[in-house]
Design a protein around this motif. Structure first.
Motif, PDB file in Angstrom:
ATOM      1  N   GLN A  26      12.301 -18.956 -10.559  1.00 22.81           N
ATOM      2  CA  GLN A  26      13.743 -18.898 -10.258  1.00 22.81           C
ATOM      3  C   GLN A  26      14.567 -19.007 -11.543  1.00 22.81           C
ATOM      4  N   ALA A  27      14.018 -19.710 -12.545  1.00 20.80           N
ATOM      5  CA  ALA A  27      14.729 -19.793 -13.832  1.00 20.80           C
ATOM      6  C   ALA A  27      14.824 -18.395 -14.448  1.00 20.80           C
ATOM      7  N   VAL A  28      13.757 -17.602 -14.293  1.00 18.08           N
ATOM      8  CA  VAL A  28      13.769 -16.229 -14.811  1.00 18.08           C
ATOM      9  C   VAL A  28      14.806 -15.390 -14.041  1.00 18.08           C
ATOM     10  N   TRP A 186       3.094  -8.061  -3.638  1.00 16.64           N
ATOM     11  CA  TRP A 186       2.276  -7.157  -2.826  1.00 16.64           C
ATOM     12  C   TRP A 186       1.821  -5.948  -3.670  1.00 16.64           C
ATOM     13  N   ILE A 187       2.753  -5.418  -4.486  1.00 17.50           N
ATOM     14  CA  ILE A 187       2.413  -4.261  -5.329  1.00 17.50           C
ATOM     15  C   ILE A 187       1.422  -4.676  -6.427  1.00 17.50           C
ATOM     16  N   VAL A 188       1.651  -5.864  -7.019  1.00 13.27           N
ATOM     17  CA  VAL A 188       0.746  -6.346  -8.078  1.00 13.27           C
ATOM     18  C   VAL A 188      -0.668  -6.505  -7.504  1.00 13.27           C
ATOM     19  N   LEU A 189      -0.775  -7.142  -6.322  1.00 15.88           N
ATOM     20  CA  LEU A 189      -2.097  -7.437  -5.759  1.00 15.88           C
ATOM     21  C   LEU A 189      -2.821  -6.180  -5.293  1.00 15.88           C
ATOM     22  N   ALA A 253       6.387 -13.347  -8.991  1.00 16.69           N
ATOM     23  CA  ALA A 253       7.427 -13.639  -9.984  1.00 16.69           C
ATOM     24  C   ALA A 253       7.162 -12.818 -11.248  1.00 16.69           C
ATOM     25  N   PHE A 254       5.881 -12.716 -11.615  1.00 15.28           N
ATOM     26  CA  PHE A 254       5.500 -11.894 -12.770  1.00 15.28           C
ATOM     27  C   PHE A 254       5.876 -10.421 -12.501  1.00 15.28           C
ATOM     28  N   GLY A 255       5.521  -9.944 -11.314  1.00 12.73           N
ATOM     29  CA  GLY A 255       5.818  -8.551 -10.947  1.00 12.73           C
ATOM     30  C   GLY A 255       7.311  -8.280 -10.916  1.00 12.73           C
ATOM     31  N   ALA A 256       8.090  -9.234 -10.385  1.00  9.49           N
ATOM     32  CA  ALA A 256       9.543  -9.032 -10.291  1.00  9.49           C
ATOM     33  C   ALA A 256      10.127  -8.888 -11.693  1.00  9.49           C
ATOM     34  N   PHE A 257       9.658  -9.719 -12.621  1.00  8.04           N
ATOM     35  CA  PHE A 257      10.206  -9.601 -13.979  1.00  8.04           C
ATOM     36  C   PHE A 257       9.771  -8.279 -14.610  1.00  8.04           C
ATOM     37  N   ARG A 258       8.477  -7.948 -14.476  1.00 10.57           N
ATOM     38  CA  ARG A 258       7.966  -6.723 -15.115  1.00 10.57           C
ATOM     39  C   ARG A 258       8.613  -5.457 -14.548  1.00 10.57           C
ATOM     40  N   MET A 260      11.278  -5.275 -11.836  1.00  7.15           N
ATOM     41  CA  MET A 260      12.649  -5.222 -11.306  1.00  7.15           C
ATOM     42  C   MET A 260      13.708  -5.587 -12.328  1.00  7.15           C
ATOM     43  N   TRP A 261      13.394  -6.534 -13.211  1.00  8.17           N
ATOM     44  CA  TRP A 261      14.439  -7.071 -14.082  1.00  8.17           C
ATOM     45  C   TRP A 261      14.234  -6.732 -15.550  1.00  8.17           C
ATOM     46  N   GLY A 262      13.036  -7.008 -16.074  1.00  5.53           N
ATOM     47  CA  GLY A 262      12.742  -6.811 -17.505  1.00  5.53           C
ATOM     48  C   GLY A 262      13.188  -5.441 -18.024  1.00  5.53           C
ATOM     49  N   PRO A 263      12.849  -4.338 -17.312  1.00  3.57           N
ATOM     50  CA  PRO A 263      13.197  -3.019 -17.858  1.00  3.57           C
ATOM     51  C   PRO A 263      14.690  -2.809 -18.064  1.00  3.57           C
ATOM     52  N   TYR A 264      15.546  -3.630 -17.435  1.00  5.45           N
ATOM     53  CA  TYR A 264      17.001  -3.397 -17.539  1.00  5.45           C
ATOM     54  C   TYR A 264      17.690  -4.391 -18.459  1.00  5.45           C
ATOM     55  N   LEU A 265      16.888  -5.243 -19.113  1.00  2.91           N
ATOM     56  CA  LEU A 265      17.529  -6.240 -19.990  1.00  2.91           C
ATOM     57  C   LEU A 265      17.538  -5.758 -21.427  1.00  2.91           C
TER      58      LEU A 265
END
Ligand code: HEM
Length: 265
Positions: A26-28, A186-189, A253-258, A260-265
């Protein structure tokens, strides 16, 4: 150490580990909100919200819709931080007056986010499919009911009940974060979006849309039951379920950063 003590300790450790992983994830999420939406909103570049894929972000001329969107996403960072702070026992003990104020802030903002989110879905038409809209509106309804119950039990000084309603509120408020974590986990697994469609109508999408708040609530009830009954078998079962969900949350959480979020920062 007796069998009871070993199972109680395993249960406590698994719950603490779950919270540590969820808090890091959640901090991420908070970091992403501030770094992406915070910077663009503060510098007046509201159209740049659409630099990342959104259903309906900035719309030229829609002043009310844009203002609600801005308030919703920026306050999302505050509610997430306040929710985490409320659950840290050391913080509650060290600063009880602050705990009451962050609690009021958390519950008020949770209701605002549920109402503004429901408005965006129902009035602004921001949803991918009817079934995903029903699922998120269900989450909004639970946020409102649980927040009122958490507040009322605190005012009535029924602290054990208050603790439970506050934790249930935390789970449903975290539902939108769990949704992102659930989908990406789900996508990562699976290595691919198995059972998913672009409009969130696949079987995995539907299970995760409702499961994003119903599964965490079910696990929380198991945690409460194991704590109050003090039966070793129940405590081991709760520890096992919590550990598996911790692994899923970590992957998500790893997947969401990789993705959903990381690519736009
Ligand atoms: C209570 C905690 C909530 C938090 C922390 C939260 C957080 C967010 C965030 C960060 C966004 C920006 C979109 C993104 O970048 O992914 C967003 C958008 C949105 N939220 Fe919420 N939200 C909450 C509750 C809700 C609820 C209960 C609803 C619906 C009833 C809702 C509906 C929406 C909608 C419709 C959008 C716009 C999505 C888009 O255009 O793609 N939110 N929310």
């Amino acid at each position: 150490m007796s069998r009871n003590q070993v199972s109680a300790r395993a249960h406590r450790w698994s719950a603490n580990l779950w919270f540590a992983v969820a808090a890091a994830g959640q901090a991420v999420f908070i970091y992403f909100i501030v770094a992406f939406y915070g910077t663009r909103t503060a510098s007046g570049r509201w159209a740049a919200w659409n630099d990342k894929p959104l259903i309906t972000g900035y719309v030229k001329g829609d002043h009310a819709g844009n203002a609600v969107f801005a308030a919703h996403v920026l306050l999302a960072a505050v509610v997430t931080l306040a929710g985490l702070a409320q659950l840290v026992p050391a913080f509650r003990r060290a600063a009880p007056a602050l705990h009451r104020w962050t609690g009021r802030t958390f519950l008020t903002l949770a209701c605002f986010l549920a109402l503004s989110g429901a408005w965006m879905a129902a009035a602004r038409g921001t949803y991918l499919s009817l079934i995903s809209a029903i699922a998120i509106l269900g989450d909004a309804a639970l946020i409102l009911v649980f927040a009122v119950l958490a507040w009322r039990t605190a005012l009535a000084r029924r602290f054990e009940q208050h603790r439970r309603w506050a934790m249930r509120t935390f789970m449903v408020v975290s539902g939108v974060w769990f949704l992102r974590v659930g989908l990406m986990g789900w996508i990562v697994l699976n290595g691919r979006p198995l059972g998913m469609t672009d409009h969130m109508t696949g079987p995995a999408d539907v299970v995760l849309a409702f499961g994003s708040y119903l599964i965490p609530l079910a696990i929380l009830e198991l945690h409460f039951a194991a704590r109050s009954r003090e039966k070793p078998a129940l405590e081991w079962a709760a520890s096992g379920v919590i550990l598996v969900s911790t692994l899923y949350v970590a992957a998500g959480a790893f997947g969401a950063f990789r993705m959903m979020w990381g690519p736009y920062l």
